[in-house]
Design an enzyme around this catalytic site. Structure first.
Site, short mmCIF file in Angstrom:
data_model
loop_
_atom_site.label_atom_id
_atom_site.label_comp_id
_atom_site.label_asym_id
_atom_site.label_seq_id
_atom_site.Cartn_x
_atom_site.Cartn_y
_atom_site.Cartn_z
N HIS A 178 -4.19 -15.98 9.35
CA HIS A 178 -3.41 -14.89 9.24
C HIS A 178 -3.73 -13.60 10.07
O HIS A 178 -3.13 -12.62 9.80
CB HIS A 178 -3.10 -14.64 7.77
CG HIS A 178 -2.38 -15.92 7.09
ND1 HIS A 178 -1.59 -16.33 7.33
CD2 HIS A 178 -3.22 -16.13 5.84
CE1 HIS A 178 -1.42 -17.47 6.41
NE2 HIS A 178 -2.23 -17.28 5.51
N ARG A 213 1.81 -12.07 4.69
CA ARG A 213 3.01 -11.90 4.36
C ARG A 213 4.09 -11.78 5.74
O ARG A 213 5.31 -12.07 5.84
CB ARG A 213 3.58 -10.82 3.47
CG ARG A 213 3.20 -11.00 1.92
CD ARG A 213 3.46 -12.18 1.27
NE ARG A 213 4.94 -11.92 1.11
CZ ARG A 213 5.46 -11.35 -0.10
NH1 ARG A 213 4.45 -10.83 -1.04
NH2 ARG A 213 6.67 -11.12 -0.39
N ARG A 271 21.43 16.22 -6.59
CA ARG A 271 21.80 14.63 -6.65
C ARG A 271 22.00 14.29 -7.95
O ARG A 271 21.08 14.32 -8.81
CB ARG A 271 20.77 13.98 -5.72
CG ARG A 271 20.62 14.60 -4.52
CD ARG A 271 19.67 13.56 -3.56
NE ARG A 271 19.55 14.31 -2.16
CZ ARG A 271 20.01 14.19 -1.13
NH1 ARG A 271 21.33 13.29 -1.49
NH2 ARG A 271 19.80 14.88 -0.13
N PRO A 308 0.94 -1.09 0.03
CA PRO A 308 -0.15 -0.17 0.00
C PRO A 308 1.00 1.35 -0.05
O PRO A 308 1.82 1.45 0.83
CB PRO A 308 -0.76 -0.34 1.21
CG PRO A 308 -0.80 -1.51 1.70
CD PRO A 308 0.51 -2.15 1.11
N GLU A 309 0.51 2.19 -0.89
CA GLU A 309 1.33 3.50 -0.88
C GLU A 309 0.34 4.59 -0.20
O GLU A 309 -0.65 4.43 0.26
CB GLU A 309 1.49 3.77 -2.16
CG GLU A 309 2.64 2.83 -3.18
CD GLU A 309 2.80 3.05 -4.51
OE1 GLU A 309 2.64 4.50 -4.96
OE2 GLU A 309 2.89 1.99 -5.34
#
Length: 289
Positions: free
Chosen positions: A93, A112, A155, A2-3
Site C-alpha cells: 500500500h 484506503r 446560522r 487525522p485531525e
C-alpha cells in the site's frame, strides 16, 4: 481521519526528517492520488531536482514547500508518511515514493487510497482548491471569539455539524469537536443562533485549549494514526467524552452517552451539556392576564 493535532504532529516530525533534502526522482504507483497535474509523469518530472525547504500545515492539509513549488497533501482516512533507507523493503500500500539524493526515501502509504496530492506555484496553493475553501485556522491569531461568533452565530443549524464543516473552521474533526463542546458545556444539537456571547467565548477557549493539549501530546491514535517517525499519539488517554460511552463523566459522575448528530457518532454528558429547553407556549389564561 487525522485531525488538526495529528496533521500538525506529522508536519513537525516531517520537517525534522526531510527539510533540506533534495529529491532525485519520484515513483508513483497509484496515479489517482495525484490530482494536480493530471499526469503522474508530469508530477514526478516537476519534483525531480527540487529541495524541500519546510513542511507547513493548513487545516488538515500538509504543505510541503520546495524551491519553486508547493506540494499540498491530504492524508484522508489512513494516509501516512515515513522516511526510510532506500534498501529497506517497500511495504504494501505504498503509493508514492520520493527518492532523495542522500540514499533515503519519503514514502506515502495509504491503505484506503483516499489521499490526494496537488502541486502549485508558491502562493497559488492558497488561492485555489482545496486550500481556498478552508475557513478559520483555529491555532492562528485570526481565530478569535469574535471571528468564530461572526462566522457562525447567525446560522440556525446545529453547532456540531457547523464546527465539522471545513469551510467555517479548518482542521476540526469528530474527536475534537466532541471534546470541545463538552469542555464548553454546550449540547451538540444546540443551534448556533441560540448560543449566548459567554457560550461563544467558552467554545472558542475550549477549541483552542483542546487542540493545543492534543498537539502537545502528539495527537490521538484511535485507529491507525502514527507520526512521521512511526510513533503513536498519546492524547487518547486524556479524552473526556469521545470513545467513553457508558463511563462516568469526570466532572459530574453521570454516564457518557453516545448518539448521532449530523450523521456522526457523538459523545456527550447530558448533565454537563443539557439541551436547550424550548420555550413553553403561553396558556389562554396567561394570555388573558
Amino acid at each position: 481521519m487525522p485531525e488538526l493535532p495529528e496533521v500538525e504532529t506529522v508536519r513537525r516530525t516531517l520537517n525534522q526528517l526531510v527539510a533540506g533534502k533534495r529529491i532525485e526522482s519520484v515513483t508513483v504507483s497509484l496515479p489517482r492520488i495525484i490530482q494536480r497535474p493530471a499526469e503522474p509523469e508530469a508530477f514526478a518530472a516537476a519534483l525531480a531536482g527540487r529541495t524541500i525547504e519546510t513542511v507547513e500545515r493548513s487545516g488538515k492539509f500538509l504543505r510541503i514547500v520546495l524551491d519553486g513549488l508547493v506540494l499540498v497533501s491530504h492524508l484522508r482516512m489512513e494516509g501516512r508518511y515515513g522516511v526510510y533507507a532506500q534498501d529497506e523493503p517497500v511495504e504494501k500500500h505504498t503509493h508514492v515514493i520520493f527518492h532523495f539524493d542522500d540514499g533515503t526515501e519519503l514514502r506515502y502509504k495509504d491503505v484506503r487510497q483516499f489521499g490526494t496530492m496537488h502541486l502549485f506555484a508558491p502562493g497559488e496553493e492558497l488561492k485555489q482548491p482545496p486550500l481556498s475553501r478552508l475557513g478559520l485556522e483555529p491555532l492562528s491569531d485570526s481565530f478569535t471569539p469574535d471571528a468564530l461568533r461572526k462566522m457562525l452565530a447567525h446560522r440556525p443549524t446545529k453547532i456540531k455539524p457547523l464546527l465539522l464543516n471545513q469551510t467555517y473552521v479548518a482542521g476540526l474533526g469528530n474527536i475534537y469537536v466532541d471534546e470541545a463542546l463538552f469542555q464548553a458545556g454546550i449540547h451538540p444539537e444546540r443551534s448556533a443562533d441560540s448560543l449566548k456571547a459567554a457560550e461563544w467565548r467558552r467554545l472558542y477557549e475550549s477549541i483552542r485549549a483542546t487542540l493545543e493539549r492534543a498537539v502537545e501530546a502528539g495527537g490521538s491514535s484511535i485507529k491507525s494514526y502514527v507520526n512521521g517517525q512511526g510513533e503513536m499519539g498519546m492524547f487518547q488517554h486524556q479524552l473526556l467524552v469521545y470513545g467513553r460511552k457508558g463511563e462516568p463523566c469526570s466532572r459530574c459522575g453521570g454516564p457518557i452517552t453516545k448518539t448521532v448528530v449530523g450523521g456522526r457518532g457523538t459523545h456527550i454528558c447530558l448533565r454537563c451539556q443539557p439541551p436547550r429547553r424550548k420555550r413553553r407556549a403561553a396558556t389562554a389564561g396567561e394570555l388573558s392576564n
